[in-house]
Motif scaffolding. Structure first.
Motif, short mmCIF file in Angstrom:
data_model
loop_
_atom_site.label_atom_id
_atom_site.label_comp_id
_atom_site.label_asym_id
_atom_site.label_seq_id
_atom_site.Cartn_x
_atom_site.Cartn_y
_atom_site.Cartn_z
N ALA A 55 -58.00 45.90 63.92
CA ALA A 55 -58.65 47.12 63.34
C ALA A 55 -60.02 46.82 63.07
O ALA A 55 -61.15 47.51 63.14
N LEU A 56 -60.35 45.73 62.40
CA LEU A 56 -61.55 45.21 62.00
C LEU A 56 -62.56 44.80 63.12
O LEU A 56 -63.69 45.26 62.92
N GLU A 57 -61.92 44.48 64.17
CA GLU A 57 -62.72 44.27 65.73
C GLU A 57 -63.65 45.70 66.05
O GLU A 57 -64.70 45.53 66.47
N GLN A 58 -63.01 46.86 65.28
CA GLN A 58 -63.67 48.01 65.77
C GLN A 58 -65.18 48.19 65.07
O GLN A 58 -66.17 48.62 65.79
N ILE A 59 -65.22 47.50 64.08
CA ILE A 59 -66.48 47.57 63.44
C ILE A 59 -67.36 46.47 63.55
O ILE A 59 -68.25 46.00 62.85
N MET B 269 -61.77 51.19 58.03
CA MET B 269 -61.83 49.74 57.97
C MET B 269 -63.17 49.53 57.02
O MET B 269 -63.08 48.46 56.16
N LEU B 270 -64.14 50.38 57.30
CA LEU B 270 -65.38 50.05 56.70
C LEU B 270 -65.33 50.08 55.11
O LEU B 270 -65.54 49.39 54.30
N GLN B 271 -64.48 51.13 54.66
CA GLN B 271 -64.34 51.66 53.50
C GLN B 271 -63.38 50.39 52.68
O GLN B 271 -63.86 50.06 51.75
N ILE B 272 -62.55 49.86 53.34
CA ILE B 272 -61.77 49.10 52.80
C ILE B 272 -62.59 47.75 52.67
O ILE B 272 -62.33 47.02 51.61
N THR B 273 -63.27 47.42 53.68
CA THR B 273 -64.25 45.95 53.53
C THR B 273 -65.11 46.14 52.41
O THR B 273 -65.45 45.19 51.39
N GLN B 274 -65.62 47.55 52.24
CA GLN B 274 -66.69 47.47 51.31
C GLN B 274 -66.15 47.55 49.73
O GLN B 274 -66.70 46.87 48.93
N ALA B 275 -64.93 48.02 49.67
CA ALA B 275 -64.20 47.94 48.39
C ALA B 275 -63.82 46.53 47.88
O ALA B 275 -64.20 46.35 46.89
N ILE B 276 -63.54 45.88 48.99
CA ILE B 276 -63.21 44.34 48.81
C ILE B 276 -64.50 43.72 48.29
O ILE B 276 -64.37 43.14 47.28
N SER B 277 -65.43 44.08 48.81
CA SER B 277 -66.83 43.26 48.61
C SER B 277 -67.37 43.70 47.14
O SER B 277 -67.88 42.98 46.31
N TYR C 293 -73.88 44.77 59.44
CA TYR C 293 -73.55 46.05 59.99
C TYR C 293 -74.29 47.15 59.46
O TYR C 293 -74.74 48.15 60.07
N GLU C 294 -74.61 47.18 58.04
CA GLU C 294 -75.41 48.19 57.30
C GLU C 294 -76.96 48.15 57.91
O GLU C 294 -77.27 49.40 58.33
N SER C 295 -77.53 47.21 58.12
CA SER C 295 -78.99 47.00 58.68
C SER C 295 -78.74 47.54 60.04
O SER C 295 -79.87 48.08 60.71
N SER C 296 -77.97 47.22 61.06
CA SER C 296 -77.87 47.71 62.28
C SER C 296 -77.68 49.27 62.51
O SER C 296 -78.15 49.91 63.58
N TYR C 297 -77.55 49.87 61.37
CA TYR C 297 -77.10 51.42 61.43
C TYR C 297 -78.12 52.16 60.44
O TYR C 297 -77.99 53.31 60.33
#
Length: 312
Positions: free
Chosen positions: A263-267, A179-187, A305-309
């Motif tokens: 599924a997005l709720e997981q991230i 799901m992270l890959q998909i949202t990053q691709a959309i962005s 999300y990226e800043s928190s990791y």
């Protein structure tokens, strides 16, 4: 040029192409031919400087090739030839084809389907020189394919001024990484699209709309293990197209199905990013639940999300 042993072939002057043509009017990466499991061949201009032509007409969006079509790359002319099956072999071939189709299409897999559509394409086409339009849209398709490829998917279909990509999930559960890959691709697709006017004299910055849906579908693999070419069928695919269309009536950029949202709720996605709606979709008797957002909302979530990791 024999189109065999692959699903996709590139044409250009550069040595990294499948077909290298020594014509100075041809760009380094000029065009691409892609085979679909439906039996169709698509021709896609990759933003070439001097254009790709079919039967004398410049290609500005991916088009389906027909037997006997005359293709021109730069100043190099070719004929597309797709011979029909010999009559005496047709029965045997049909038996083999039917058996293969039955074996592959009865594989039920969890997938996510992404549909990306260029907004106001018709308006832009009316206001733009054909040469500029072809180069700009060809470049957009090339960039889109590269972005989707970097995020472990591929362009499954070209539909006019839209593309469809598919992620095959390895189990019944959709992973956080997927799901992270998909949202990053959309962005990244959105950011690339918004910047295209800096490369070409477009009348206005390009925009896209996106629909994303997750669920089971019947899929078949027409490619190899190194280069899979899954073609999914079923309501999961159809709904992704409907969700993309719903962004126009909602006045949003991205619309996802309920299973995708779970599924997005997981991230960490919640209803501060994606608002819940009940929309009327073509072909559905009752309203369908969808979750929608603007790309700016998605990008704020990804930045958080990226800043928190980030390592401390």
């Amino acid at each position: 040029m024999l189109l065999a042993g692959n699903q996709c072939w590139t044409v250009g002057r550069s040595d990294d192409n499948n077909f290298v043509l020594g014509d100075r009017w041809i760009s380094r990466n000029h065009a691409m031919l892609q085979y679909m499991e439906t039996g169709e061949f698509y021709l896609i201009d990759l933003g070439s400087r001097n254009g790709t032509f079919i039967n004398g007409r410049r290609v500005s969006v991916p088009v389906t090739l027909h037997n006997g079509d005359e293709i021109t790359f730069g100043q190099t002319g070719l004929n597309f030839y797709c011979p029909s099956i010999e009559p005496e072999l047709s029965h045997t071939h049909d038996e083999i084809h039917d058996h293969t189709a039955t074996a592959t299409l009865h594989v039920r897999r969890m997938i996510s389907v992404l549909v990306i559509d260029i907004r106001d394409y018709t308006v832009m086409a009316r206001r733009l020189d054909e040469k500029v339009l072809s180069a700009a849209i060809g470049t957009w398709f090339r960039y889109a394919g590269e972005i989707i490829g970097r995020h472990d998917s591929w362009v499954d279909k070209y539909i006019g001024d839209a593309v469809m990509a598919v992620w095959i999930h390895g189990s019944q559960e959709v992973t956080q990484q997927s799901m992270l890959q998909i949202t990053q691709a959309i962005s990244e697709l959105n950011q690339m699209t918004m910047q295209l006017h800096t490369e070409f004299p477009l009348p206005f910055p390009l925009r896209i709309g996106a629909g994303l849906n997750t669920g089971y579908a019947m899929v078949g693999n027409a490619g190899s293990s190194d280069c899979p070419d899954y073609t999914p069928l079923g309501d999961t695919v159809n709904a992704a197209f409907r969700f993309e269309s719903s962004t126009k009536q909602l006045g949003l950029d991205l619309s996802v199905g309920e299973a995708t949202y779970r599924a997005l709720e997981q991230i960490g996605v919640d209803e501060e990013t994606f608002k819940r709606y009940a929309v009327e979709l073509k072909g559905y008797e009752q309203k369908v639940v969808t979750y929608g957002c603007a790309f700016s909302d998605l990008e704020r979530f990804l930045a958080s999300y990226e800043s928190s990791y980030e390592p401390s």
